[in-house]
Enzyme design. Structure first.
Site, mmCIF file in Angstrom:
data_model
loop_
_atom_site.group_PDB
_atom_site.id
_atom_site.type_symbol
_atom_site.label_atom_id
_atom_site.label_comp_id
_atom_site.label_asym_id
_atom_site.label_seq_id
_atom_site.Cartn_x
_atom_site.Cartn_y
_atom_site.Cartn_z
ATOM 1 N N LYS A 158 0.800 -1.307 0.183
ATOM 2 C CA LYS A 158 -0.045 -0.268 0.073
ATOM 3 C C LYS A 158 0.888 1.086 0.113
ATOM 4 C CE LYS A 158 -4.157 -1.699 2.244
ATOM 5 N NZ LYS A 158 -5.165 -1.638 3.349
ATOM 6 N N ALA A 178 11.490 8.353 -5.490
ATOM 7 C CA ALA A 178 12.608 7.247 -5.024
ATOM 8 C C ALA A 178 12.177 5.869 -5.236
ATOM 9 C CB ALA A 178 13.033 7.496 -3.739
ATOM 10 N N TYR A 213 8.231 -5.118 -0.822
ATOM 11 C CA TYR A 213 8.958 -3.672 -0.864
ATOM 12 C C TYR A 213 9.101 -3.390 -2.421
ATOM 13 C CZ TYR A 213 12.460 -0.507 -0.599
ATOM 14 O OH TYR A 213 13.491 0.727 -0.838
#
Length: 242
Positions: A26, A49, A75
């Site tokens: 999320k 980033a 991730y």
């Protein structure tokens, strides 16, 4: 007055995203959607980033921006989704967006969850250092080099709509990193290299081609890995004695 948004927000701890995969996804997707909405409302550039982790398993080394990412963690998957949405908004709405893929950062103030700071703290305090065999390679970038890259990207019109690696283009094995930090700290810590099993989904080689950053941003790292390690060790020595 806001000139630009630098979006680095995301939990980056392997322990966190192992146990909180949905929250991590999320942060990389829905939170990115909100940040892009704010940038569009204010009509300002956004520096997104991403991460070197998006590359995942690759056979072409060093990693170039033309390679197809193969994320191996929630991730990395969330970050890659953020990249794709950023480029979608650039193409569909002409938003001024740059996507940067920084490779492993290190330097003063870093959390001890990161391997460089963890090793430095353990070596300075005489704790045992227990690692895997350490044959996997990484590249490590001193924080000021990465900051330089972000600033140059925010000032370059040629960078808009691009995905750009920020990495020094040098790799070092984890084993050699342990030995280097042990030597530079003059540590008495006992080294137990090879006592831990390799993590599932481990990326065994990771380092960047920085040609695109050099060509578009005229960026190059000014602080070498060893120089950055010495500065970081000196900082942690002062921090730990306060």
């Amino acid at each position: 007055k806001i000139d630009a948004i630098f979006n680095l927000a995301c939990p980056a701890s392997p322990v966190h995203y192992q146990y909180n995969p949905i929250r991590t996804l999320k942060m990389g997707t829905l939170a990115m959607y909100n940040v892009l909405g704010m940038a569009a409302k204010l009509n300002i550039p956004i520096l997104q980033a991403s991460t070197s982790e998006v590359y995942g398993y690759q056979t072409n080394i060093p990693f170039s921006e033309e390679s197809t990412p193969q994320p191996l963690s929630p991730y990395a998957l969330g970050k890659y989704a953020g990249e794709l949405y950023s480029i979608l908004k650039w193409r569909s709405a002409n938003m001024p967006i740059v996507v940067l893929r920084p490779f492993n950062a290190f330097g003063p103030y870093q959390s001890p969850r990161a391997i460089t700071s963890e090793l430095i703290i353990k070596c300075l305090t005489g704790q045992d250092v227990v690692t895997t065999e350490g044959i996997q390679t990484r590249e490590f970038n001193y924080v000021s080099n990465l900051v330089d890259g972000f600033i140059l990207a925010s000032e370059s019109e040629n960078a808009i709509g691009e995905v750009i690696n920020l990495g020094c283009g040098e790799e070092i094995s984890i084993r050699d990193l342990v030995l280097k930090i042990h030597q530079l700290t003059k540590s008495k810590s006992e080294l137990h290299i090879g006592e831990l099993p390799t993590r599932p989904g481990e990326i065994f080689r990771m380092f960047a081609s920085n040609k695109k950053a050099s060509d578009i941003l005229t960026w190059k790292p000014h602080v070498s890995h060893e120089e950055g390690l010495k500065t970081t060790i000196n900082w942690f020595q002062k921090y730990l004695t306060q």
